[in-house]
Design an enzyme around this catalytic site. Structure first.
Site, PDB file in Angstrom:
ATOM      1  CD  GLU A 104      -5.896   4.351  -1.501  1.00 38.53           C
ATOM      2  OE1 GLU A 104      -5.891   4.604  -0.232  1.00 38.53           O
ATOM      3  OE2 GLU A 104      -6.670   3.713  -2.340  1.00 38.53           O
ATOM      4  CE1 TYR A 140      -3.812   2.517   0.917  1.00 38.03           C
ATOM      5  CE2 TYR A 140      -2.180   3.394   2.015  1.00 38.03           C
ATOM      6  CZ  TYR A 140      -3.397   3.526   1.556  1.00 38.03           C
ATOM      7  OH  TYR A 140      -4.045   4.463   1.783  1.00 38.03           O
TER       8      TYR A 140
END
Ligand code: GDP
Ligand code: MN
Length: 421
Positions: free
Chosen positions: A201, A113
């Site tokens: 993101e 992530y």
């Protein structure tokens, strides 16, 4: 403002972050062709079909599907374009899917992530990273916050090389992969600032298992590259949110807006210069000033009711804007009562009152009759309040459901009673 994943992938690719090649389709008839294109050059063809909607949690909702043949691709596309997607982020009513991404499938060894956002507590932009990326990142963040790495960005220099490399090592990368990861992080941090993002993101950033034929720095050229290392990094899902106040500087981003993904009432309000946010209660609110709007919602809650919306008509609203505000509130079928709460400063109470009357004159009920049927509670105070009250009392026949309130508590109690709370 939000954008679709396929647009986010384009931004990543333009910034030099490796993204698998892909094709966007709007009809399942094009799925087979898209599959062939996306998997061109792969020894064992694998593609992923992904719903393009402004909501996440698609994987768990069954709207990210791996397929190995063209007919499988068509079946998956058919399913996604004819069923609403219900995920943890959509609410039970779900979302209609109009576009699909058909991307080259990737053999995944591990998922990471990466995100850049603003940390309000430290007033810094921050890199957030984890070696436990993927569909359960929210659970990881909640249950094991120590698995989430946070690295503040320098206020003017952004994400510096040493900081990016430090995080890459913490993620377990060494050698060339550490350099590549740090490079991706720095490119993402640069994009975040350049595009006035509130969130940039990548989830997941994947380490590929086998030699990949899909590691193309440019998403639009699906050519295999035989000279790739055995493991490499690829961004296979991305999400960007942009600061609306910065959009005027980015015509390229403005062009990416997809109005079909937005709440129609919110779009209509935006066009009329009103700040409107749809909520799930049954008491419509028409208020001037964001602070008063928040206080009004609180006091409705305090007396047992639930607001159907946040609506700030602002200081300089015209009669037309007020009329439009009423129409927007009434277009929400769950509205069973309306509370108008105005503290006239710059906004004049007589303009609000005239807006109420105009809306009552022109509003058509579903049965064809004109005027308000829902209970309406009005609390006016401030500039031109007497003129405003006069306009309302003279128009009593047009708004028979109107009750005047003396103060905020009285208003909240009256509207809550009126909707049966
Ligand atoms: P999200 O659920 O909306 O965040 O959609 P993602 O694009 O992140 O996909 C969800 C999950 O599907 C990922 O975390 C992966 O585990 C899996 N996935 C997506 N694309 C691929 C792919 O190309 N290959 C493999 N093996 N899995 C994938
Ligand atoms: Mn994802």
């Amino acid at each position: 403002m939000k954008i679709h994943e396929y647009q986010a992938r384009d931004l990543l690719a333009q910034a030099g972050i490796p993204v698998p090649p892909s094709v966007v389709i709007e009809s399942s008839l094009l799925a087979e062709e898209a599959f062939i294109k996306a998997t061109k050059g792969m020894a064992s063809p694998l593609a992923v079909i992904k719903a393009q909607v402004h909501a996440g949690g698609r994987g768990k909702a069954g709207f990210v599907k791996l397929v190995k043949t063209a007919p499988e691709a068509r079946a998956a596309a058919e399913f996604m374009l004819t069923n609403k997607m219900v995920s943890v982020q959509t609410g039970p009513e779900g979302l209609v899917v109009k576009k699909l991404l058909v991307a080259a499938g990737v053999d995944i060894a591990s998922e990471y992530y990466l995100a850049i956002t603003t940390d309000r507590a430290t007033r810094r932009n921050v890199l957030i990273a984890s070696k436990e990326g993927g569909v359960d990142i929210e659970i990881v963040a909640h249950e094991r916050p120590e698995a989430i790495i946070k690295e503040p960005l320098h206020p003017t220099l952004g994400l510096q090389s040493f900081a990016a490399r430090k995080v890459a090592y913490e993620l377990g990368f060494t050698g060339k992969l550490a350099n590549q990861t740090a490079d991706i992080m720095q490119k993402l941090a640069k994009l975040f600032v350049e595009k006035d993002c509130s969130l940039a993101e990548i989830n997941p950033l994947v380490l590929t298992g086998k030699p990949s034929t899909t590691n193309c720095p440019n998403a639009s050229s699906p050519l295999p590259n035989a000279s790739l290392p055995t493991a490499s990094l690829l961004a296979i899902d991305a999400k960007f949110n942009f600061d609306d106040n910065g959009l005027f500087r980015h015509p390229d981003l403005q062009a990416m807006a997809d109005p079909t993904e937005e709440n129609p009432a919110e779009l209509r309000a935006h066009a009329a210069g009103l700040s409107y946010i749809a909520l799930d209660g049954n008491i419509g609110c028409l208020v001037n000033g964001a602070g008063l709007a928040m206080a009004t919602m609180d006091i409705i809650k305090l007396h047992g009711g639930t607001p159907a919306n946040f609506l700030d008509v602002g200081g300089g609203a015209t009669e037309e804007a007020v009329t439009e505000a009423f129409k927007i509130i009434l277009s929400d079928q769950s509205v069973k009562g309306i509370l108008v709460n105005i503290f006239g400063g710059i906004m004049r109470c007589d303009i609000i009152a005239q807006g109420v009357v105009n809306a009552a004159k022109t509003y058509k009920n579903p049965d064809g009759s004109t005027g308000f049927k829902v209970p309406l509670v009005v609390r006016l105070e401030g500039t031109n309040v007497e003129a405003g009250r006069k306009i309302l009392s003279e128009a009593k026949s047009l708004v028979p459901t109107l009750q005047a309130a003396t103060d905020l508590t009285d208003a909240a109690k009256k509207v809550c009673n009126a909707v049966g709370k």
